[in-house]
Design a protein around this motif. Structure first.
Motif, PDB file in Angstrom:
ATOM      1  N   PHE A 117       7.706 -11.176 -11.804  1.00 43.24           N
ATOM      2  CA  PHE A 117       7.638 -10.635 -10.773  1.00 43.24           C
ATOM      3  C   PHE A 117       6.470  -9.967 -10.283  1.00 43.24           C
ATOM      4  CE2 PHE A 117      11.938 -13.919  -8.643  1.00 43.24           C
ATOM      5  CZ  PHE A 117      11.332 -14.536  -9.769  1.00 43.24           C
ATOM      6  N   ALA A 118       6.768  -8.799 -11.535  1.00 39.08           N
ATOM      7  CA  ALA A 118       5.646  -7.644 -11.625  1.00 39.08           C
ATOM      8  C   ALA A 118       4.807  -7.575 -12.192  1.00 39.08           C
ATOM      9  CB  ALA A 118       6.861  -6.612 -12.456  1.00 39.08           C
ATOM     10  N   VAL A 119       4.150  -8.131 -10.715  1.00 34.63           N
ATOM     11  CA  VAL A 119       2.765  -7.948 -11.468  1.00 34.63           C
ATOM     12  C   VAL A 119       1.380  -7.978 -10.005  1.00 34.63           C
ATOM     13  CG1 VAL A 119       2.209 -11.001 -10.869  1.00 34.63           C
ATOM     14  CG2 VAL A 119       0.652  -9.528 -12.050  1.00 34.63           C
ATOM     15  N   GLY A 120       0.787  -7.100 -10.469  1.00 35.03           N
ATOM     16  CA  GLY A 120      -0.394  -6.395  -8.813  1.00 35.03           C
ATOM     17  C   GLY A 120      -1.488  -6.827  -9.463  1.00 35.03           C
ATOM     18  N   ALA A 146      -2.200  -4.580 -12.544  1.00 30.65           N
ATOM     19  CA  ALA A 146      -1.281  -4.014 -12.879  1.00 30.65           C
ATOM     20  C   ALA A 146       0.536  -5.124 -13.227  1.00 30.65           C
ATOM     21  CB  ALA A 146      -0.939  -3.083 -11.439  1.00 30.65           C
ATOM     22  N   ALA A 147       0.465  -3.876 -14.482  1.00 31.87           N
ATOM     23  CA  ALA A 147       2.119  -5.049 -14.906  1.00 31.87           C
ATOM     24  C   ALA A 147       3.011  -4.153 -15.972  1.00 31.87           C
ATOM     25  CB  ALA A 147       1.578  -6.768 -15.809  1.00 31.87           C
ATOM     26  N   PRO A 148       3.860  -3.534 -15.386  1.00 29.53           N
ATOM     27  CA  PRO A 148       3.922  -2.797 -16.171  1.00 29.53           C
ATOM     28  C   PRO A 148       5.449  -3.427 -16.956  1.00 29.53           C
ATOM     29  CG  PRO A 148       5.584  -2.751 -14.289  1.00 29.53           C
ATOM     30  CD  PRO A 148       4.234  -3.494 -14.343  1.00 29.53           C
ATOM     31  N   PHE A 149       5.827  -4.645 -16.850  1.00 33.01           N
ATOM     32  CA  PHE A 149       6.218  -5.239 -18.148  1.00 33.01           C
ATOM     33  C   PHE A 149       5.073  -6.667 -19.297  1.00 33.01           C
ATOM     34  CE2 PHE A 149       9.049  -4.524 -14.640  1.00 33.01           C
ATOM     35  CZ  PHE A 149      10.309  -4.481 -15.216  1.00 33.01           C
ATOM     36  N   GLY A 150       4.294  -6.494 -18.836  1.00 32.77           N
ATOM     37  CA  GLY A 150       2.971  -7.112 -19.578  1.00 32.77           C
ATOM     38  C   GLY A 150       2.623  -8.627 -18.338  1.00 32.77           C
ATOM     39  N   LEU A 151       2.473  -9.534 -19.195  1.00 37.30           N
ATOM     40  CA  LEU A 151       1.590 -10.950 -18.848  1.00 37.30           C
ATOM     41  C   LEU A 151       2.661 -11.564 -19.134  1.00 37.30           C
ATOM     42  CD1 LEU A 151      -1.429 -10.248 -17.116  1.00 37.30           C
ATOM     43  CD2 LEU A 151       0.771 -10.427 -15.826  1.00 37.30           C
ATOM     44  N   TYR A 211       0.792  -1.265   0.102  1.00 36.18           N
ATOM     45  CA  TYR A 211       0.075  -0.253   0.399  1.00 36.18           C
ATOM     46  C   TYR A 211       0.646   1.220   0.105  1.00 36.18           C
ATOM     47  CZ  TYR A 211       0.773   0.666   4.899  1.00 36.18           C
ATOM     48  OH  TYR A 211       1.228   1.617   6.069  1.00 36.18           O
ATOM     49  N   PHE A 212       0.088   2.232  -0.421  1.00 38.54           N
ATOM     50  CA  PHE A 212       0.866   3.327  -0.154  1.00 38.54           C
ATOM     51  C   PHE A 212       0.349   4.397   0.538  1.00 38.54           C
ATOM     52  CE2 PHE A 212       2.870   7.393  -1.481  1.00 38.54           C
ATOM     53  CZ  PHE A 212       4.387   7.894  -2.590  1.00 38.54           C
ATOM     54  N   ASP A 213       1.490   4.932   1.582  1.00 35.35           N
ATOM     55  CA  ASP A 213       0.734   6.023   2.388  1.00 35.35           C
ATOM     56  C   ASP A 213       2.285   7.097   2.717  1.00 35.35           C
ATOM     57  OD1 ASP A 213      -0.302   7.796   4.460  1.00 35.35           O
ATOM     58  OD2 ASP A 213      -1.066   6.858   5.643  1.00 35.35           O
ATOM     59  N   GLY A 214       2.466   8.620   2.045  1.00 32.62           N
ATOM     60  CA  GLY A 214       3.077   8.974   2.660  1.00 32.62           C
ATOM     61  C   GLY A 214       2.931  10.161   3.519  1.00 32.62           C
ATOM     62  N   SER A 215       2.192  10.166   4.106  1.00 32.22           N
ATOM     63  CA  SER A 215       1.363  11.449   5.132  1.00 32.22           C
ATOM     64  C   SER A 215       2.331  10.782   6.472  1.00 32.22           C
ATOM     65  CB  SER A 215      -0.581  11.336   5.847  1.00 32.22           C
ATOM     66  OG  SER A 215      -0.231   9.735   6.134  1.00 32.22           O
ATOM     67  N   ASP A 216       2.849   9.327   6.705  1.00 34.09           N
ATOM     68  CA  ASP A 216       3.792   9.687   8.052  1.00 34.09           C
ATOM     69  C   ASP A 216       4.659   8.317   7.898  1.00 34.09           C
ATOM     70  OD1 ASP A 216       4.281   8.501  10.753  1.00 34.09           O
ATOM     71  OD2 ASP A 216       3.127   9.030  11.313  1.00 34.09           O
ATOM     72  N   ASP A 227       2.166   0.898  -7.627  1.00 35.25           N
ATOM     73  CA  ASP A 227       2.393   0.547  -9.086  1.00 35.25           C
ATOM     74  C   ASP A 227       3.266   0.817  -9.442  1.00 35.25           C
ATOM     75  OD1 ASP A 227      -0.389  -0.388  -8.780  1.00 35.25           O
ATOM     76  OD2 ASP A 227      -0.861   0.096 -10.793  1.00 35.25           O
ATOM     77  N   GLU A 228       4.095   1.973  -9.113  1.00 36.18           N
ATOM     78  CA  GLU A 228       5.857   2.312  -9.618  1.00 36.18           C
ATOM     79  C   GLU A 228       6.860   0.637  -8.858  1.00 36.18           C
ATOM     80  OE1 GLU A 228       8.609   5.831  -9.464  1.00 36.18           O
ATOM     81  OE2 GLU A 228       6.599   6.263  -8.580  1.00 36.18           O
ATOM     82  N   ALA A 229       6.390   0.462  -7.424  1.00 36.03           N
ATOM     83  CA  ALA A 229       7.407  -0.348  -7.098  1.00 36.03           C
ATOM     84  C   ALA A 229       7.530  -1.586  -8.316  1.00 36.03           C
ATOM     85  CB  ALA A 229       6.634  -0.499  -5.661  1.00 36.03           C
ATOM     86  N   LEU A 230       6.316  -2.221  -8.788  1.00 35.54           N
ATOM     87  CA  LEU A 230       6.341  -3.114  -9.679  1.00 35.54           C
ATOM     88  C   LEU A 230       7.347  -3.346 -10.724  1.00 35.54           C
ATOM     89  CD1 LEU A 230       2.529  -3.486  -9.969  1.00 35.54           C
ATOM     90  CD2 LEU A 230       4.026  -4.860  -8.540  1.00 35.54           C
TER      91      LEU A 230
END
Length: 197
Positions: free
Chosen positions: A137-140, A152-157, A69-74, A126-129
């Motif tokens: 491994f880059a799939v969510g 989300a799969a920045p390199f495809g499937l 998850y992404f929470d930049g507030s803390d 998604d940037e982490a992928l």
């Protein structure tokens, strides 16, 4: 390897995820927690595809469920620990011990000390992928409020479905390569591994 997400492969992935009782239980439970910018990523997702491709039962070889998850507030560990405990309380065993939670907004704070590689701050889950050890491994996936599953799969499937593990072109000498590949090959000997150049 494609940069575009094939709609046909994305639909097949969604079918496989929906047919996996463990994945769906985790997705439904996490959706109810309403975490910011969350996805179930990596192992449990691509390994479900490998199980479907090789005729193994759902859940075979899956050691954990990586919840990002992404929470930049803390950016404190204490804030992340609150979420870790919240997620753990939402599950019974064995899932309580298997769901591993990481705030992607914090990864740059500890990654270099743990893995010996620099890691620029992220701006979204998604940037982490794009930084995972291998494209396969880059799939969510995320179960949305309307019950659709987004992928989300920045390199495809293509690599996921072809059972190919190759180095991430953005991290060709990732520290975890050897151990990760050996671990995967031990459970899915059908894998094709493309070693780093």
């Amino acid at each position: 390897m494609s940069d575009a997400l094939s709609p046909k492969l994305a639909e097949r992935l969604i079918e496989i995820v929906r047919a996996d009782p463990g994945l769906m239980h985790v997705l439904r439970t996490v959706r109810a927690l309403d975490l910011p910018d969350w996805r179930l990523v990596s192992g449990a997702v691509y390994q479900a595809v490998w199980n479907a491709r090789t005729g193994r039962p759902s859940g075979y070889g899956i050691k954990d469920y990586d919840l990002a998850y992404f929470d930049g507030s803390d950016l404190s560990y204490e804030a992340e620990d609150v979420v870790i405990k919240q997620v753990a309380a939402a599950f019974d065993e064995p899932f309580r011990s298997q769901v591993e939670v990481r705030n992607q907004a914090r990864v740059h704070l500890w990654f270099q000390n743990r893995f010996g590689e620099p890691y620029e701050p992220l701006h979204a889950t998604d940037e982490a992928l794009g930084r995972f050890v291998a494209p396969t491994f880059a799939v969510g996936v995320r179960l949305e409020a309307d019950d659709t599953i987004t992928v989300a799969a920045p390199f495809g499937l293509e690599d996921v479905f072809a059972m190919v593990v190759r180095p991430n072109p953005n991290r060709p000498l990732a520290k975890g390569w050897v151990k990760t590949v050996e671990n995967a090959r031990g459970r899915w000997p059908e894998l094709t591994v493309v070693e780093p150049a």
